[in-house]
Structure formats: C-alpha cells, structure tokens
Write an enzyme that holds these catalytic residues in place. Sequence first.
Site, short mmCIF file in Angstrom:
data_model
loop_
_atom_site.label_atom_id
_atom_site.label_comp_id
_atom_site.label_asym_id
_atom_site.label_seq_id
_atom_site.Cartn_x
_atom_site.Cartn_y
_atom_site.Cartn_z
N THR A 191 0.85 -1.19 0.00
CA THR A 191 0.00 0.00 0.00
C THR A 191 0.88 1.24 0.00
O THR A 191 2.00 1.24 0.54
CB THR A 191 -0.93 0.02 1.22
N GLU A 192 0.37 2.31 -0.60
CA GLU A 192 1.19 3.52 -0.74
C GLU A 192 0.58 4.75 -0.09
O GLU A 192 1.23 5.79 -0.02
CB GLU A 192 1.42 3.82 -2.22
N ARG A 193 -0.63 4.66 0.44
CA ARG A 193 -1.27 5.84 1.04
C ARG A 193 -2.40 5.38 1.93
O ARG A 193 -2.81 4.22 1.91
CB ARG A 193 -1.81 6.77 -0.06
N ARG A 194 -2.92 6.29 2.71
CA ARG A 194 -4.06 6.00 3.57
C ARG A 194 -5.26 5.61 2.71
O ARG A 194 -5.52 6.21 1.66
CB ARG A 194 -4.40 7.22 4.42
N ASP A 245 -3.11 -2.19 13.34
CA ASP A 245 -4.55 -2.43 13.36
C ASP A 245 -5.30 -1.55 12.36
O ASP A 245 -6.38 -1.91 11.91
CB ASP A 245 -5.09 -2.19 14.76
N GLY A 246 -4.73 -0.42 11.99
CA GLY A 246 -5.40 0.49 11.08
C GLY A 246 -5.62 -0.11 9.70
O GLY A 246 -6.63 0.16 9.06
N ASP A 260 -10.02 1.78 16.05
CA ASP A 260 -8.97 0.85 15.61
C ASP A 260 -7.65 1.59 15.42
O ASP A 260 -6.85 1.26 14.53
CB ASP A 260 -9.37 0.13 14.32
#
Length: 487
Positions: A154-157, A181-182, A444
């Site tokens: 993954t590269e971003r929120r 956990d996010g 979370d």
Amino acid sequence: MPERAAPRAWSEDLAGRSPPQGAVPDSASAVSSPSDPAAAGDDAGASTAPAPGGEGDPLSPHRDARLGSTDKELKAGAAAAGSSPTALGTPWQRELRVEVMDPAGGARSQLPRPCRVLVLLNPRGGKGKALQLFRSHVQPLLAQADISFTLMLTERRNHARELVQVEELGRWDALVVMSGDGLMHEVVNGLMERPDWETAIRKPLCSLPAGSGNALAASLNHYAGYEQVTNEDLLTNCTLLLCRRLLAPMNLLSLQTASGLRLFSVLSLAWGFIADVDLESEKFRRLGEMRFTLGTFLRLAALRVYQGTLAYLPAERVVSQVPAPPSVERQDQQGPTDAHLVPLEEPVPPHWTVVPEQDFVLVLALLHSHLGSEMFAAPMGRCAAGTMHLFYVRAGVSRAMLLRLFLAMEKGRHMDYDCPYLVYVPVVAFRLEPKDGKGVFAVDGELMVSEAVQGQVHPDYIWMAGGCMEPPPSQKPQQGAPPGEPL
C-alpha cells in the site's frame, strides 16, 4: 472510486535472491511465490504452490513430544529464517482440529491445502521494516506450509480499502493484512462497502503484526493460549497460526455518527486519554510501540477532563433477545441492521443504562483482550458472541493512580487495584455524546472527529485465522451467526 492499475510483479526465490532494482516501488505491487524455489520467474498472474512443508505451531519445548514430523519441519524452517522460539503459556487443553460453520451454512473447518492468499502490506507501518520482516520471517513459513501468495504494497491512507473494494475475491482463500490495526480497519470497511458485502465479509482474514499497536494480533496470540510476546516473536506466532489454517469467528462493531457516517470496527473505539495518546504520539511512530508509553507520560503531565454523556445496553439485559439477521438491510444504509440502536436524535431506550457522571478521563469500547501487544486491557476473558468490553474512568482519578493502572495493564493486573474511578461492564451497544465536540475518537487506532456516536456489536461476523484454544463464554446462539462449536 478510482480504478486500480495493474500492479507490477516479480518473483523471489526462497534462497534469498533479490528482485530487480526498482521492482518493488512504493505503490501497489505484487509478488507471487514461485512453485520452484530454485527458479525465479516474472509471471505474477499465476498462483503457484511453494515448496511443500508441514503445518506450524509456535515454538515451545512443552509440546515437542506430541508434534508430528511436519510440525517439526516447519519449526525448523522458522529457526532457519531467523525467528526465535516463543513459549507457550498454559493453554486450555482441547483437540485443536475443531469444526466451525460458514455463515452461509456450509461446514468449514479450516483453510484449504494448498492455499492461496493475498497479502496487503504497509511498508511504512510501525518502524518501517514490514517488507524485510515479511521476507525473513513470513515467506519461508508460508512456503513450507503450502501457502502461495501475492504481495501488494500500500502507498497511502485508504489504499487497502480501495483495493479490496474492487478485488476479485474468488481468487483468494484468505486476505492477509501485515501492518498495524489500522490496515485491518481499512480492509474490513472496504469489504463492507462492496455491492456483494454479505459474501465479501465472509472471506477469511489474517492479521500479521508490523505496526505500532498490533492489538488484534496480540489478542489472537492470547486466544491461542500462548504467552504474551512482541515484535518478531509475535509475528512468528501469528504466521504459524495462519499456517495451521484454523478459523475463528470474531465480533464486529457497527458505528453510527451524528454526521451520518457508518463504519465498522474490528478492535476498539476510544475517547479521551487513550485517543489523545494515539494522536499525540504519532510523531514518535518510528519508536514502534514505545511511542504509546512516551505518549502516556506526556499526557499524564497535562491530564485532561472530557465532558459528555455515556449510555449503554448491558449484556445481561439482552441474553434472551435475538438481534435481526445480518442479511436484513436498512433502507438507507448498506450493511447489517443495528437492531438495538435508535436514531441519534432520539433518547436511548428506557432499558439502557445512562451513566450519571458527565466528566470523564477516558471511555473505551473494546472487542478483544489487548489494546496493544503489551497492553492486556481485558483480562476478564474473551467476549461472548455479540458483546464487547466497556471501560470508563471518571474524573477525579489522580495522576499517580492512572499511571499505576497503565503500568499494571501490561500483565492485565490493573483491575486488581479496585480503583473506584475505573468502571467495567460488558455491553452489546453504547452511545457516547461529547459536549462541545472536544477530544477526538480513535477507531482501531485511526482518528476521527469528535461527535455523537453509537455502536452495536454483531456476533461472530468475520472469520480470522486463529486456532483459538480459549473457549468464549457460552451464550445462546445468535440468529445469522455461525452455529458451529465455538473455538
């Protein structure tokens, strides 16, 4: 919703050959495990089986006498990969091969063999070493357990959320989430936002710790009967739980906010002290879980009081009630019906409990045993299906007592103090209405604005790779929940 571009792919052999320079960019990337460890290819589209091996078990001399040869082979592989042995506690003794039921009604005892998984990994989570840890501690064990994988970075929120919203889930037997956990929060909410959410949310999930908190992974490690461990030891234990393939049903918390947002939590909702520590320690992320210890001391030095109204539905008042089936949808919202909740603009039902105090230091709704890998927040035992732990600390507690509580939480001894300001109750639903919008929420571990929020637990709603040895408290089976023997 943005379309996902086809990720670049490469194959890496188990002898340790590295990918070509730049082949794993900081973007969505795929890595397929090869069928022949001696020959690396560049076809990421094919799901190939790695070298065969046995199913795993966290390392312990206490159980070597009854491990089969394949278990010992896998344990030897863990040692070769550089992962250190971890000790078992005193697990609740029962036969590990248990049968659970799929929510759709079909029997499913474990993940298939061979098994194909999609690994979603955040390379910047925690101390930023997740990718290296995957190669050194996870990949060799998966190869020996006959689990092939594709790795997506993954590269971003919210990138993982977007990926699972459009992913063809039928290609995978499970989704493996390697981060804090996010990222699991993102994945579950992405699954619940799909048009086929009722089917998608049944896809088995696995949590591999590589973030700052790792509370969900620590809880699964605890349910399996193993000693509390951290860092690489916890990662090895959780990987071996995946290799064992056993599945355990877990509760899911549905949340509604005053602004109309609906989201789902796999771990917790915190308001006040704990949420502030989450927010203010973000700058210390490179410290790993130590960031929370530092954040706790800094927040204790400037202790705050938060005003709001808290109400809840105690679990003991709904033992004889059966929530609506998960397949029933609200007219205006996607997802299961929150049968115990009324609109936020209405008063809570009369059978709810309203806390008379309105000044709090913290409020915590927790689905699992741990709030971090070294924060054994709920030592009273695993929640029954459809319930969660609710803690709150009233204003008036001294800094010294609060510090003692947090230090004792590492071993789950904080409840032994019988602190009159600390209140615990098992609940099935709650409502929290902050005054003046002060404070923040952490769901979370992910921060959200402070506004009125309410939530309800949905029993046994997701499946996790776990192989639980601690039996959950007995409770009348819930309609729409897996009716099989609890793990």
